[in-house]
Write a protein that holds these residues in place. Sequence first.
Motif, PDB file in Angstrom:
ATOM      1  N   GLY A  16       1.048  -1.260   0.139  1.00 51.29           N
ATOM      2  CA  GLY A  16       0.102  -0.329  -0.125  1.00 51.29           C
ATOM      3  C   GLY A  16       0.814   1.668   0.082  1.00 51.29           C
ATOM      4  N   PHE A  17       2.204   1.407   0.030  1.00 52.86           N
ATOM      5  CA  PHE A  17       3.304   2.172  -0.186  1.00 52.86           C
ATOM      6  C   PHE A  17       2.826   3.020  -1.914  1.00 52.86           C
ATOM      7  N   ASN A  18       3.492   4.036  -1.580  1.00 54.01           N
ATOM      8  CA  ASN A  18       3.425   4.802  -2.970  1.00 54.01           C
ATOM      9  C   ASN A  18       4.918   4.789  -2.848  1.00 54.01           C
ATOM     10  N   VAL A  19       5.971   4.573  -3.967  1.00 56.91           N
ATOM     11  CA  VAL A  19       7.176   4.107  -3.940  1.00 56.91           C
ATOM     12  C   VAL A  19       7.636   4.737  -5.591  1.00 56.91           C
ATOM     13  N   ARG A  51       6.393   2.988  11.823  1.00 57.52           N
ATOM     14  CA  ARG A  51       6.631   4.501  11.081  1.00 57.52           C
ATOM     15  C   ARG A  51       5.789   5.284  10.310  1.00 57.52           C
ATOM     16  N   PHE A  52       4.963   4.879   9.001  1.00 59.07           N
ATOM     17  CA  PHE A  52       4.243   4.966   8.728  1.00 59.07           C
ATOM     18  C   PHE A  52       2.698   3.769   9.042  1.00 59.07           C
ATOM     19  N   PRO A  53       1.692   4.622   9.742  1.00 55.34           N
ATOM     20  CA  PRO A  53       0.787   3.343   9.688  1.00 55.34           C
ATOM     21  C   PRO A  53      -0.546   3.767   8.755  1.00 55.34           C
ATOM     22  N   GLU A  54      -0.434   4.457   8.303  1.00 55.72           N
ATOM     23  CA  GLU A  54      -1.472   5.278   7.544  1.00 55.72           C
ATOM     24  C   GLU A  54      -0.900   5.219   6.222  1.00 55.72           C
ATOM     25  N   ASN A  55       0.160   3.481   5.483  1.00 60.97           N
ATOM     26  CA  ASN A  55       0.668   3.742   4.104  1.00 60.97           C
ATOM     27  C   ASN A  55       1.252   5.009   3.353  1.00 60.97           C
ATOM     28  N   GLY A  56       2.727   6.135   3.985  1.00 57.14           N
ATOM     29  CA  GLY A  56       2.548   6.503   3.835  1.00 57.14           C
ATOM     30  C   GLY A  56       2.218   7.862   3.941  1.00 57.14           C
ATOM     31  N   GLN A  57       1.754   8.216   5.012  1.00 64.83           N
ATOM     32  CA  GLN A  57       1.786   9.410   5.980  1.00 64.83           C
ATOM     33  C   GLN A  57       2.573   9.316   6.878  1.00 64.83           C
ATOM     34  N   PRO A  58       3.246  10.780   7.220  1.00 62.75           N
ATOM     35  CA  PRO A  58       4.018  10.474   8.871  1.00 62.75           C
ATOM     36  C   PRO A  58       3.218  10.527   9.905  1.00 62.75           C
ATOM     37  N   SER A  59       3.889   9.986  10.786  1.00 68.63           N
ATOM     38  CA  SER A  59       3.436   9.196  11.955  1.00 68.63           C
ATOM     39  C   SER A  59       3.301  10.664  12.672  1.00 68.63           C
TER      40      SER A  59
END
Length: 112
Positions: free
Chosen positions: A16-19, A104-112
Motif C-alpha cells: 500500500g505504499f507509493n514508491v 513509522r507510517f501507519p497510514e501507508n505513506g503518511q508521516p506519524s
Amino acid sequence: GETGLSTRKMVLETAGFNVISAISAAQGLRFLSDFPAHAIIFDPGVHDMPPHDFMKTAKQRRPDIPIYVLSNHAWIDDELKPYTEGVIQRMTDPRHMVELLAKRFPENGQPS
C-alpha cells in the motif's frame, strides 16, 4: 541492482505504499527535490556518489525525512549512523521492511 530495486518497490507497493525509485544517488536527490517523499531507503552500494555525501545532502535538504539503509548486516558504518533511522538487511524476509515502514507510517505513506 535494478532487480533488487524493482523487487523492493513491488513489495512496498503491494503493502500500500507509493514508491519512487532512483537508480543513482544523484537521481535520488533530484527526486527528493521534485516529489513529495516521506522516507528514503538508501543502498550505500551506489557508485555515483559516496554514501556519506548522499545522506548528508538528503538530510540538509529534508531534515525531517527518515533514511533507512540497506545493509548486508544488522549494522552500518559509523559515518552513516548520524543520518540513519534504521537498517534493513538485504537478505531478511521482505516483510521486515514492510513492518518497519508500517510502524513509522501507519497510514501507508503518511508521516506519524
